[in-house]
Design an enzyme around this catalytic site. Structure first.
Site, PDB file in Angstrom:
ATOM      1  N   LYS A  16       0.869  -1.221  -0.125  1.00 19.38           N
ATOM      2  CA  LYS A  16       0.020   0.132   0.074  1.00 19.38           C
ATOM      3  C   LYS A  16       0.789   1.245  -0.183  1.00 19.38           C
ATOM      4  O   LYS A  16       0.733   2.153  -0.696  1.00 19.38           O
ATOM      5  CB  LYS A  16      -0.891  -0.040   1.329  1.00 19.38           C
ATOM      6  N   ARG A  91      -9.272   1.203   9.209  1.00 18.22           N
ATOM      7  CA  ARG A  91      -9.127  -0.270   9.474  1.00 18.22           C
ATOM      8  C   ARG A  91     -10.049  -1.337  10.358  1.00 18.22           C
ATOM      9  O   ARG A  91      -9.933  -2.204  10.910  1.00 18.22           O
ATOM     10  CB  ARG A  91      -7.848  -0.402  10.426  1.00 18.22           C
ATOM     11  N   ARG A 130      11.457  -5.846   5.081  1.00 19.63           N
ATOM     12  CA  ARG A 130      11.036  -4.431   4.677  1.00 19.63           C
ATOM     13  C   ARG A 130      12.182  -3.786   5.279  1.00 19.63           C
ATOM     14  O   ARG A 130      12.437  -3.750   6.644  1.00 19.63           O
ATOM     15  CB  ARG A 130       9.556  -4.132   5.212  1.00 19.63           C
ATOM     16  N   ARG A 163      11.568  -1.857  10.884  1.00 17.73           N
ATOM     17  CA  ARG A 163      10.499  -1.596  11.902  1.00 17.73           C
ATOM     18  C   ARG A 163      10.524  -2.890  12.938  1.00 17.73           C
ATOM     19  O   ARG A 163      10.489  -3.944  12.641  1.00 17.73           O
ATOM     20  CB  ARG A 163       9.174  -1.356  11.295  1.00 17.73           C
ATOM     21  N   ARG A 174      -0.187  -9.316  13.511  1.00 16.36           N
ATOM     22  CA  ARG A 174      -0.859  -8.249  12.673  1.00 16.36           C
ATOM     23  C   ARG A 174      -1.692  -8.619  11.549  1.00 16.36           C
ATOM     24  O   ARG A 174      -2.753  -8.140  11.089  1.00 16.36           O
ATOM     25  CB  ARG A 174       0.316  -7.209  12.134  1.00 16.36           C
TER      26      ARG A 174
HETATM   27  P1  ADP Z   1       2.138  -2.067   3.321  1.00 18.41           P
HETATM   28  O1  ADP Z   1       2.044  -0.346   3.359  1.00 18.41           O
HETATM   29  O2  ADP Z   1       0.840  -2.378   2.373  1.00 18.41           O
HETATM   30  O3  ADP Z   1       2.489  -2.342   4.606  1.00 18.41           O
HETATM   31  P2  ADP Z   1       4.838  -1.740   1.928  1.00 18.41           P
HETATM   32  O4  ADP Z   1       4.312  -0.810   0.621  1.00 18.41           O
HETATM   33  O5  ADP Z   1       5.456  -1.084   2.899  1.00 18.41           O
HETATM   34  O6  ADP Z   1       3.359  -2.265   2.312  1.00 18.41           O
HETATM   35  O7  ADP Z   1       5.419  -2.834   1.243  1.00 18.41           O
HETATM   36  C1  ADP Z   1       5.910  -3.833   1.948  1.00 18.41           C
HETATM   37  C2  ADP Z   1       7.218  -4.471   1.811  1.00 18.41           C
HETATM   38  O8  ADP Z   1       7.185  -5.195   0.461  1.00 18.41           O
HETATM   39  C3  ADP Z   1       8.292  -3.320   1.212  1.00 18.41           C
HETATM   40  O9  ADP Z   1       9.647  -3.874   1.672  1.00 18.41           O
HETATM   41  C4  ADP Z   1       8.260  -3.110  -0.183  1.00 18.41           C
HETATM   42  O10 ADP Z   1       9.545  -2.707  -0.570  1.00 18.41           O
HETATM   43  C5  ADP Z   1       7.828  -4.662  -0.789  1.00 18.41           C
HETATM   44  N1  ADP Z   1       7.166  -4.581  -1.853  1.00 18.41           N
HETATM   45  C6  ADP Z   1       6.022  -3.763  -1.955  1.00 18.41           C
HETATM   46  N2  ADP Z   1       5.334  -3.952  -3.117  1.00 18.41           N
HETATM   47  C7  ADP Z   1       6.029  -5.048  -3.738  1.00 18.41           C
HETATM   48  C8  ADP Z   1       5.836  -5.904  -4.881  1.00 18.41           C
HETATM   49  N3  ADP Z   1       4.774  -5.675  -5.637  1.00 18.41           N
HETATM   50  N4  ADP Z   1       6.428  -6.982  -5.014  1.00 18.41           N
HETATM   51  C9  ADP Z   1       7.622  -7.356  -4.126  1.00 18.41           C
HETATM   52  N5  ADP Z   1       7.762  -6.567  -3.105  1.00 18.41           N
HETATM   53  C10 ADP Z   1       7.014  -5.311  -2.732  1.00 18.41           C
HETATM   54  P1  ADP Z   2       0.989  -2.002   7.700  1.00 12.12           P
HETATM   55  O1  ADP Z   2       0.579  -1.460   6.627  1.00 12.12           O
HETATM   56  O2  ADP Z   2       2.613  -2.505   7.663  1.00 12.12           O
HETATM   57  O3  ADP Z   2       0.465  -2.779   8.794  1.00 12.12           O
HETATM   58  P2  ADP Z   2       1.035   0.703   9.275  1.00 12.12           P
HETATM   59  O4  ADP Z   2       2.093   1.541   9.064  1.00 12.12           O
HETATM   60  O5  ADP Z   2      -0.107   1.010   8.452  1.00 12.12           O
HETATM   61  O6  ADP Z   2       1.524  -0.772   8.822  1.00 12.12           O
HETATM   62  O7  ADP Z   2       0.516   0.530  10.919  1.00 12.12           O
HETATM   63  C1  ADP Z   2       1.502   0.254  11.817  1.00 12.12           C
HETATM   64  C2  ADP Z   2       0.703   0.326  13.163  1.00 12.12           C
HETATM   65  O8  ADP Z   2      -0.080   1.525  13.366  1.00 12.12           O
HETATM   66  C3  ADP Z   2      -0.510  -0.754  13.100  1.00 12.12           C
HETATM   67  O9  ADP Z   2       0.042  -1.940  13.511  1.00 12.12           O
HETATM   68  C4  ADP Z   2      -1.306  -0.249  14.305  1.00 12.12           C
HETATM   69  O10 ADP Z   2      -0.799  -0.298  15.402  1.00 12.12           O
HETATM   70  C5  ADP Z   2      -1.152   1.329  13.931  1.00 12.12           C
HETATM   71  N1  ADP Z   2      -2.220   1.710  13.073  1.00 12.12           N
HETATM   72  C6  ADP Z   2      -1.995   2.228  11.879  1.00 12.12           C
HETATM   73  N2  ADP Z   2      -2.996   2.593  11.349  1.00 12.12           N
HETATM   74  C7  ADP Z   2      -4.125   2.513  11.990  1.00 12.12           C
HETATM   75  C8  ADP Z   2      -5.528   2.594  12.057  1.00 12.12           C
HETATM   76  N3  ADP Z   2      -6.428   3.031  11.098  1.00 12.12           N
HETATM   77  N4  ADP Z   2      -6.046   2.115  13.282  1.00 12.12           N
HETATM   78  C9  ADP Z   2      -5.544   1.964  14.366  1.00 12.12           C
HETATM   79  N5  ADP Z   2      -4.264   1.496  14.503  1.00 12.12           N
HETATM   80  C10 ADP Z   2      -3.553   1.927  13.355  1.00 12.12           C
END
Ligand code: ADP
Ligand code: ADP
Ligand code: ZN
Length: 220
Positions: A16, A91, A130, A163, A174
């Site tokens: 995302k 969420r 990541r 992270r 998660r």
């Molecule tokens: P999210 O915001 O949904 O948690 P991220 O954008 O941070 O996800 O992506 C999670 C991890 O996967 C990062 O290390 C990113 O570089 C990698 N990643 C994102 N998109 C792809 C893809 N299409 N193929 C392989 N790796 C990806």
């Molecule tokens: P990812 O896409 O990898 O799950 P985020 O960066 O979106 O990670 O979120 C990291 C953490 O921040 C979540 O595990 C949660 O603890 C908190 N968080 C983020 N967005 C929300 C939300 N909309 N509601 C509640 N907690 C949130």
């Protein structure tokens, strides 16, 4: 031109944030990531950061009232007038209802909800590999998405770190939290006709291309 009010939804690690960064640059709209907002607050040791940290460390959701409060405030700022992309919010069904209410009071509505679909085994590989830039927040992967800067950020040469919630154990909790609390939102948005599923398993550039096609089909 009409405003473009987007939500990008999907499990942790779906890509995302990666896609949101491209999309927001192209569409010239702000990227509103609640995860990024919480991490910044934790880094600056603000009251918000103190409130959020223990939940984040456990891989649980920060309470709705806290999260809704920061999004409501953010959506009252001027730069969202032309549109915005919400990443990681809503969420929960309570957050989704609060968002509807905020948008209604602003005379606006969600344009599209983009759901990034990726199977669970791949999510764990993505989360545990990541790397994030400490200065600008850019996201890379040890194997799938190397930083052009090598050991440092390709954009700002900042330090890259893992992270603390990207350990395998916390990543698994998660994903369970996502299934229990966030996945039910998909039915809600599907019923509204605004949901678009995209295949997030493809390489990054192909996912971006699919996203562009979905937006173009909507006329944005
Ligand atoms: P999210 O915001 O949904 O948690 P991220 O954008 O941070 O996800 O992506 C999670 C991890 O996967 C990062 O290390 C990113 O570089 C990698 N990643 C994102 N998109 C792809 C893809 N299409 N193929 C392989 N790796 C990806
Ligand atoms: P990812 O896409 O990898 O799950 P985020 O960066 O979106 O990670 O979120 C990291 C953490 O921040 C979540 O595990 C949660 O603890 C908190 N968080 C983020 N967005 C929300 C939300 N909309 N509601 C509640 N907690 C949130
Ligand atoms: Zn950087």
């Amino acid at each position: 031109m009409a405003d473009i009010n987007l939500i990008i939804i999907g499990p942790p690690g779906a890509g995302k944030g990666t896609q949101a960064a491209f999309l927001c640059r192209e569409q010239n709209i702000p990227h509103i990531s609640t995860g990024d907002m919480f991490r910044l607050a934790v880094k600056n040791a603000t009251l918000l950061g103190l409130a959020a940290k223990s939940y984040m460390d456990r891989g649980e959701l920060v309470p709705d009232e806290v999260t809704i409060g920061i999004v409501r405030e953010r959506l009252s700022e001027k730069d969202v007038a032309k549109g915005f992309l919400l990443d990681g919010f809503p969420r929960t069904t309570v957050q989704a209802a609060a968002l509807e209410e905020v948008l209604l009071s602003l005379g606006r509505e969600i344009t599209l909800v983009i759901n990034v679909v990726v199977p669970e085994a791949e999510l764990i590989r993505r989360l545990t590999g990541r790397l994030v830039c400490r200065s600008c927040g850019a996201t890379y992967h040890r194997v799938f998405n190397l930083s052009p800067g090598g050991e440092v950020c390709g954009i700002c040469r900042g330090e890259l770190y893992q992270r603390s919630d990207d350990s395998e154990e916390t990543a698994l909790s998660r994903l369970a939290v996502y299934q229990r609390q966030t996945a039910p939102l998909l039915d809600y948005y599907a019923a509204s006709g605004k949901l678009r599923n995209i295949d997030g398993l493809k390489p990054i550039a192909e996912v971006t291309a699919e996203l562009r096609a979905v937006l173009a089909a909507k006329g944005t």
